[in-house]
Design an enzyme around this catalytic site. Sequence first.
Site, PDB file in Angstrom:
ATOM      1  N   ASP A 129      -2.541   5.666  11.862  1.00 30.64           N
ATOM      2  CA  ASP A 129      -1.722   5.306  10.698  1.00 30.64           C
ATOM      3  C   ASP A 129      -0.505   6.217  10.651  1.00 30.64           C
ATOM      4  OD1 ASP A 129      -0.535   4.698   8.325  1.00 30.64           O
ATOM      5  OD2 ASP A 129      -2.337   4.903   7.092  1.00 30.64           O
ATOM      6  N   HIS A 133       1.584   5.100   6.312  1.00 30.21           N
ATOM      7  CA  HIS A 133       1.273   5.710   5.014  1.00 30.21           C
ATOM      8  C   HIS A 133       1.453   7.220   5.113  1.00 30.21           C
ATOM      9  CE1 HIS A 133      -1.021   1.862   5.033  1.00 30.21           C
ATOM     10  NE2 HIS A 133      -0.456   1.780   3.840  1.00 30.21           N
ATOM     11  N   SER A 163       0.815  -1.221   0.000  1.00 23.90           N
ATOM     12  CA  SER A 163       0.000   0.000   0.000  1.00 23.90           C
ATOM     13  C   SER A 163       0.852   1.277   0.000  1.00 23.90           C
ATOM     14  CB  SER A 163      -0.938  -0.004   1.200  1.00 23.90           C
ATOM     15  OG  SER A 163      -0.211  -0.273   2.377  1.00 23.90           O
TER      16      SER A 163
END
Length: 471
Positions: A438, A441, A199
């Site tokens: 998160d 990312h 990702s």
Amino acid sequence: MASFKKLHTILMEFSRNLSWPFSSSTTNTFILSLFFLVLFSYLSSSSFSQNSSTNPVTTTLSSPLLFSNSLYSSSSTLPKKTYYVESQRNEDAPHSVVVVNAVKLPKQTKNSAETNLIKKLSSCDFFSGTWVVDDSDQLYKPGACPLIDDAFNCLKNGRPDSDFMKWRWKPSGCLLPRFDGNRMLEMLRGKRLVFVGDSLNRNMWESLVCALRESLDDKTRVFEVSGWNDLRSKGYYSFRFEDFNISVEFVRAPFLVQEWKTLNSTGAHKETLRLDLIKNSSSIYQDADIVIFNTGHWWTHDKTSKGKNYYQEGTFVYNYLKVKEAYTKALHTWAKWVDANIDPSRTRVFFRGYSVSHYRRGRWNSGGNCDGETKPITNVTHLARYPWMMDILESVIREMKTPVFYLNVTRMTDYRKDGHPSIYRQPGTQRTAGMNQDCSHWCLPGVPDAWNELLYATILLLHHDSLIHYS
Ligand SMILES: *[C@@H]1O[C@H](CO)[C@@H](O)[C@H](O)[C@H]1NC(C)=O
Ligand SMILES: *[C@@H]1O[C@H](CO)[C@@H](O)[C@H](O)[C@H]1NC(C)=O
Ligand SMILES: *[C@@H]1O[C@H](CO)[C@@H](O)[C@H](O)[C@H]1NC(C)=O
Ligand SMILES: *[C@@H]1O[C@H](CO)[C@@H](O)[C@H](O)[C@H]1NC(C)=O
Ligand SMILES: *[C@@H]1O[C@H](CO)[C@@H](O)[C@H](O)[C@H]1NC(C)=O
């Protein structure tokens, strides 16, 4: 003279190996990017003679610019004469040299601003530098690109601060050219560019799609070919830029190798990872023009059943294998596959390095957090050690025959503790107590835009082969 030699050496590389479109024969032409420093010391001590404009110049050619520290340092202009260059193979570094018979350097007058830019870039180590404040526009308007999925769309998810979008990566040795979407579209015309990995590569892919889309007048002329709106759950996506016949694709392959199911002793299906097989989606990108790989964040105990009865080779399932060993085996599988299946005269192979996470006081699944960070790290003693995964990657690439452009982004990402979605990872999540943050990312616009600027600068250099003519 030393400075001239260095520049000259790079141009040789471009002319022979990095031509665009990828048409030249590349028999026996290998670039070994990571070998640069070693090789360069070799070069520095090797003999180099330049007698006159028509006498042959003999040198050993080095690996490309991307990993170099100041390949040349003076501001001397490109020589206007024709130089004939041939190289010998360096037996100590058999994959690091190429054979070039004759190369004519360009006329300085052609477009000297551009030539100077290229000259400057080709001498520059892109990956060593700092983040500088930059108030100019982002590559695409914040909040306005519909092709960013919610997980990276921090503004939509309520992130109140915006300074994290106002930094620009500045290599110590040069200024990167600004990303020019029109120029990039022209250079990619008729080509397929495929991101392959996890990702974090999806993060970079969405950034590039938005950056290219920004320069289109008619933005309906870019679309996902299967009509997917959700950009997270599928294993394969392809954005078409219809007017340029370009596809910018993403293939999900978080380990690069094949996730598998096997029958265990009780006859039940069990998930394993085939360390000896490239993921079968490789057929999708095998003949693309540019492939950008990554893998990294999935090689943790959490995602690999703690290494127990998870890693498989052939029919053999290891009772236990350390992540490091499994990762090394998988990378070798990847490297072998690339060397056997990718035609280096057609396809440019990139590997994007490890992107650093910033979890304070815990891990991604145990309360680690990064919310409230609004500034990059400035004290370099707070940066982490270069990760073992990248040490292994470098040594694997060193043994490959396919040229691999290593986008060494680890250090640049390490500074950016402010760039992650943290609690702004989905609409409304900033009010959800106790959810995982998160911190791995990146918000978009944000850090992956800078990776794409590095990609742009690299492709600009590759494209610049047109400056060089064969005799
Ligand atoms: C990549 O960057 C790291 C950290 O800056 C550095 O230690 C390493 O040598 C670099 N690798 C290459 C091949 O340049
Ligand atoms: C579009 O690009 C593909 C390669 O990606 C090529 O095979 C095809 O001929 C191109 N089509 C046109 C109309 O240029
Ligand atoms: C076989 O796999 C099943 C399902 O994953 C698991 O519940 C069982 O414990 C496994 N048995 C052995 C002997 O590994
Ligand atoms: C890869 O294998 C999976 C599962 O067997 C299958 O569903 C998929 O279509 C295959 N993909 C390709 C590109 O062959
Ligand atoms: C950088 O961090 C180190 C370790 O925390 C500290 O000793 C040092 O004083 C800091 N330097 C600056 C300039 O803040």
